[in-house]
Write an enzyme that holds these catalytic residues in place. Sequence first.
Site, mmCIF file in Angstrom:
data_model
loop_
_atom_site.group_PDB
_atom_site.id
_atom_site.type_symbol
_atom_site.label_atom_id
_atom_site.label_comp_id
_atom_site.label_asym_id
_atom_site.label_seq_id
_atom_site.Cartn_x
_atom_site.Cartn_y
_atom_site.Cartn_z
ATOM 1 N N THR A 198 0.831 -1.220 0.000
ATOM 2 C CA THR A 198 0.000 0.000 0.000
ATOM 3 C C THR A 198 0.859 1.260 0.000
ATOM 4 O O THR A 198 0.419 2.302 -0.481
ATOM 5 C CB THR A 198 -0.992 0.030 1.193
ATOM 6 O OG1 THR A 198 -0.279 0.164 2.430
ATOM 7 C CG2 THR A 198 -1.847 -1.216 1.227
ATOM 8 N N LEU A 244 -2.971 4.847 -0.621
ATOM 9 C CA LEU A 244 -4.392 4.455 -0.652
ATOM 10 C C LEU A 244 -4.471 2.978 -0.253
ATOM 11 O O LEU A 244 -4.653 2.102 -1.089
ATOM 12 C CB LEU A 244 -4.987 4.723 -2.032
ATOM 13 C CG LEU A 244 -5.178 6.209 -2.355
ATOM 14 C CD1 LEU A 244 -5.966 6.390 -3.637
ATOM 15 C CD2 LEU A 244 -5.868 6.940 -1.211
ATOM 16 N N HIS A 245 -4.331 2.760 1.063
ATOM 17 C CA HIS A 245 -4.256 1.383 1.582
ATOM 18 C C HIS A 245 -5.450 0.521 1.146
ATOM 19 O O HIS A 245 -5.304 -0.487 0.450
ATOM 20 C CB HIS A 245 -4.252 1.402 3.115
ATOM 21 C CG HIS A 245 -3.212 2.236 3.763
ATOM 22 N ND1 HIS A 245 -1.900 1.847 3.857
ATOM 23 C CD2 HIS A 245 -3.287 3.436 4.396
ATOM 24 C CE1 HIS A 245 -1.212 2.760 4.524
ATOM 25 N NE2 HIS A 245 -2.030 3.739 4.858
ATOM 26 N N ASP A 246 -6.630 0.923 1.637
ATOM 27 C CA ASP A 246 -7.787 0.015 1.532
ATOM 28 C C ASP A 246 -8.293 -0.219 0.103
ATOM 29 O O ASP A 246 -8.757 -1.332 -0.195
ATOM 30 C CB ASP A 246 -8.917 0.525 2.437
ATOM 31 C CG ASP A 246 -8.527 0.481 3.908
ATOM 32 O OD1 ASP A 246 -7.650 -0.322 4.276
ATOM 33 O OD2 ASP A 246 -9.108 1.257 4.706
#
Length: 315
Positions: A198, A244-246
């Site tokens: 991520t 933008l991890h998720d």
Amino acid sequence: MTKHPRKIIIDTDPGQDDAVAILLALASPEDIDVLGVVAVAGNVPLPLTQRNARIVCELAGKPETRVFAGSDAPLQRPLVTAEYVHGKTGLDGPQLADPVMPLQDQHGVDFIIETLRREPAHSVTLCPLGPLTNIARAMQQAPDIIPRIQQIVLMGGAYFEVGNVTPAAEFNIYVDPQAADIVFKSGVSIVVMPLDVTHKVLTNRQRIEAFRALGTEPGRMVAEWTDFFERFDMQKYGSEGAPLHDPCVIAYLIDPSLFQGRHVNVEIETQSELTMGMTVADWWGVTNRPANALFIKDVDADRFFALLTDRIGRL
Ligand code: BDR
Ligand code: CA
């Protein structure tokens, strides 16, 4: 052959990056059928995460999406939140009106259990974007659902990047390590989006302006959220922008060819206060412990942002 959209439950603690992930899923009905969104306490307490989840569904123009409130605290440890990253509301940045769409009466954990029992075995994928409390509680309350889960694709953990909330642990796993331990020992097929990947999907001016240039309300919101969210990581890591991890979780479901990783063993530290919540990933295969997760490390970030911008543009 007609392609059927993949049925998923999003388990989430919005969070700006969670919000973008939910938008991406709701913008992709040909690939993804969102059976429900379950809120969990994490980035901010549950009353805010369930509210934020509804705001995002309304923003997507999908107020019919079913949103449930799940667990308000981790299994054993006191809740740790992250207002210092996401702001007081969890979705700081643009001004947001209160949602009108209802919160479902059913508890989120009961919804997960009931859905997995009702739908055909191996047809529902769980997408946790926050602490794993709801998923672990569902597994504890109804072990019969475990072999019915198609896959768990989650954001959490780190190996090469080690920790973001402590020197050793990533936030989602750290907040509820006992829950993570239950999930990683469950035997379900797991795909992990750790910080190692991520931190390679970073916003920059051009990428944020591409969202704004869509000229739509969702495009503007994504631009304002990422504008707000990036200040934290830029100060902390000196990086170019915000990870933008998720959204990596949802992007993987849409196009797994964007990502690369290895099947490895992942164990969760639950004993040591110093390294609590660490994801001990056997990346180099130095133990005989069996692989229990596909641990992702690399991503084609340009193609990721092209996909994300295109899909947000459809809302
Ligand atoms: C994770 O923690 C949260 O702050 C983000 O929403 C993401 O799910 C990153 O460590
Ligand atoms: Ca999250």
